[in-house]
Design a protein around this motif. Sequence first.
Motif, mmCIF file in Angstrom:
data_model
loop_
_atom_site.group_PDB
_atom_site.id
_atom_site.type_symbol
_atom_site.label_atom_id
_atom_site.label_comp_id
_atom_site.label_asym_id
_atom_site.label_seq_id
_atom_site.Cartn_x
_atom_site.Cartn_y
_atom_site.Cartn_z
ATOM 1 N N SER A 42 14.324 6.825 -15.962
ATOM 2 C CA SER A 42 15.582 6.072 -15.949
ATOM 3 C C SER A 42 15.390 4.615 -16.361
ATOM 4 O O SER A 42 16.362 3.933 -16.717
ATOM 5 C CB SER A 42 16.218 6.142 -14.564
ATOM 6 N N GLY A 43 14.157 4.111 -16.314
ATOM 7 C CA GLY A 43 13.847 2.797 -16.886
ATOM 8 C C GLY A 43 13.686 1.640 -15.916
ATOM 9 O O GLY A 43 13.074 0.640 -16.282
ATOM 10 N N GLU A 44 14.201 1.738 -14.711
ATOM 11 C CA GLU A 44 14.085 0.587 -13.823
ATOM 12 C C GLU A 44 12.660 0.472 -13.276
ATOM 13 O O GLU A 44 11.976 1.460 -13.082
ATOM 14 C CB GLU A 44 15.088 0.674 -12.667
ATOM 15 N N LEU A 45 12.235 -0.745 -13.048
ATOM 16 C CA LEU A 45 10.899 -0.978 -12.494
ATOM 17 C C LEU A 45 10.987 -1.026 -10.979
ATOM 18 O O LEU A 45 11.744 -1.809 -10.411
ATOM 19 C CB LEU A 45 10.323 -2.283 -13.036
ATOM 20 N N VAL A 46 10.187 -0.207 -10.336
ATOM 21 C CA VAL A 46 10.222 -0.088 -8.880
ATOM 22 C C VAL A 46 8.916 -0.621 -8.314
ATOM 23 O O VAL A 46 7.832 -0.139 -8.657
ATOM 24 C CB VAL A 46 10.411 1.389 -8.463
ATOM 25 N N PHE A 47 9.022 -1.592 -7.431
ATOM 26 C CA PHE A 47 7.854 -2.176 -6.782
ATOM 27 C C PHE A 47 7.267 -1.162 -5.811
ATOM 28 O O PHE A 47 7.983 -0.557 -5.005
ATOM 29 C CB PHE A 47 8.274 -3.456 -6.053
ATOM 30 N N LEU A 48 5.928 -0.999 -5.854
ATOM 31 C CA LEU A 48 5.259 -0.056 -4.953
ATOM 32 C C LEU A 48 4.435 -0.773 -3.895
ATOM 33 O O LEU A 48 4.518 -0.459 -2.718
ATOM 34 C CB LEU A 48 4.358 0.884 -5.748
ATOM 35 N N ILE A 49 3.599 -1.717 -4.323
ATOM 36 C CA ILE A 49 2.707 -2.365 -3.371
ATOM 37 C C ILE A 49 2.256 -3.717 -3.885
ATOM 38 O O ILE A 49 2.172 -3.934 -5.094
ATOM 39 C CB ILE A 49 1.470 -1.487 -3.069
ATOM 40 N N ARG A 50 1.973 -4.608 -2.928
ATOM 41 C CA ARG A 50 1.335 -5.888 -3.215
ATOM 42 C C ARG A 50 0.077 -5.999 -2.350
ATOM 43 O O ARG A 50 0.095 -5.628 -1.179
ATOM 44 C CB ARG A 50 2.278 -7.049 -2.860
ATOM 45 N N ARG A 51 -0.994 -6.492 -2.942
ATOM 46 C CA ARG A 51 -2.246 -6.662 -2.208
ATOM 47 C C ARG A 51 -2.761 -8.079 -2.425
ATOM 48 O O ARG A 51 -2.924 -8.509 -3.557
ATOM 49 C CB ARG A 51 -3.260 -5.630 -2.679
ATOM 50 N N ASN A 52 -3.063 -8.775 -1.337
ATOM 51 C CA ASN A 52 -3.647 -10.106 -1.368
ATOM 52 C C ASN A 52 -5.145 -9.991 -1.633
ATOM 53 O O ASN A 52 -5.796 -9.087 -1.100
ATOM 54 C CB ASN A 52 -3.397 -10.768 -0.008
ATOM 55 N N SER A 53 -5.685 -10.911 -2.391
ATOM 56 C CA SER A 53 -7.105 -10.841 -2.757
ATOM 57 C C SER A 53 -8.044 -10.956 -1.560
ATOM 58 O O SER A 53 -9.211 -10.583 -1.645
ATOM 59 C CB SER A 53 -7.435 -11.935 -3.766
ATOM 60 N N PHE A 54 -7.549 -11.483 -0.447
ATOM 61 C CA PHE A 54 -8.401 -11.620 0.725
ATOM 62 C C PHE A 54 -8.411 -10.357 1.588
ATOM 63 O O PHE A 54 -9.185 -10.250 2.540
ATOM 64 C CB PHE A 54 -7.949 -12.808 1.583
ATOM 65 N N ASP A 55 -7.551 -9.436 1.256
ATOM 66 C CA ASP A 55 -7.426 -8.239 2.067
ATOM 67 C C ASP A 55 -7.917 -7.038 1.292
ATOM 68 O O ASP A 55 -7.193 -6.487 0.469
ATOM 69 C CB ASP A 55 -5.957 -8.055 2.471
ATOM 70 N N GLU A 56 -9.150 -6.620 1.566
ATOM 71 C CA GLU A 56 -9.721 -5.501 0.815
ATOM 72 C C GLU A 56 -9.550 -4.175 1.526
ATOM 73 O O GLU A 56 -10.105 -3.162 1.126
ATOM 74 C CB GLU A 56 -11.208 -5.762 0.542
ATOM 75 N N GLN A 57 -8.778 -4.178 2.563
ATOM 76 C CA GLN A 57 -8.545 -2.932 3.281
ATOM 77 C C GLN A 57 -7.713 -1.990 2.432
ATOM 78 O O GLN A 57 -6.705 -2.389 1.836
ATOM 79 C CB GLN A 57 -7.801 -3.242 4.574
#
Lengths: 110, 109
Positions: A42-57
């Motif tokens: 359908s074309g819309e961009l859906v955000f899935l996840i954000r990860r901070n560089s300090f958090d490697e979990q």
Amino acid sequence: AQKVTQAQTEISVVEKEDVTLDCVYETRDTTYYLFWYKQPPSGELVFLIRRNSFDEQNEISGRYSWNFQKSTSSFNFTITASQVVDSAVYFCALSHDMRFGAGTRLTVKP
Amino acid sequence: DVKVTQSSRYLVKRTGEKVFLECVQDMDHENMFWYRQDPGLGLRLIYFSYDVKMKEKGDIPEGYSVSREKKERFSLILESASTNQTSMYLCASNKQPQHFGDGTRLSIL
């Protein structure tokens, strides 16, 4: 310079298979964010996840999981037991100026 | 819900025309971005803005300019449209994460 590489242009799997989408990044920043977005037909961009560089979990959300390894500058995305509805183009992105990779087109066949 | 609105879903223009693509967001975000999306190339950053009247070049600014006179509006301008600017154009606001508009599919004939 910031750069995001998604080496897999297209992946095709059969439903219920597990699939991993690779993302490798380059940055000189010590603090940064990494993202995954999904773009269905359908074309819309859906955000899935954000990860901070300090958090490697590693993170798991339902059938989705993300493996962040700073040592190899990778932020890979795994879909477990894939479904037809997972068919989409998936983009990895890097802050601060929001550079995107070229995307991986995933096709899940019934 | 954040709303990012692009003025046109489809647009057809002729070579040499000056083309304006408009983007409006309703969440008072400081950061706004313009990308173009082409098959196999992903989203490429054209310009971005972190504040009113502020603009920064992205990776492919050639042939484009932008205007940010008000916080909610970020305009992309093709000064003299060429056929290689035929593409899908996406606007986004905020930064982490970004919220995207529906895109404008621009054809230059």
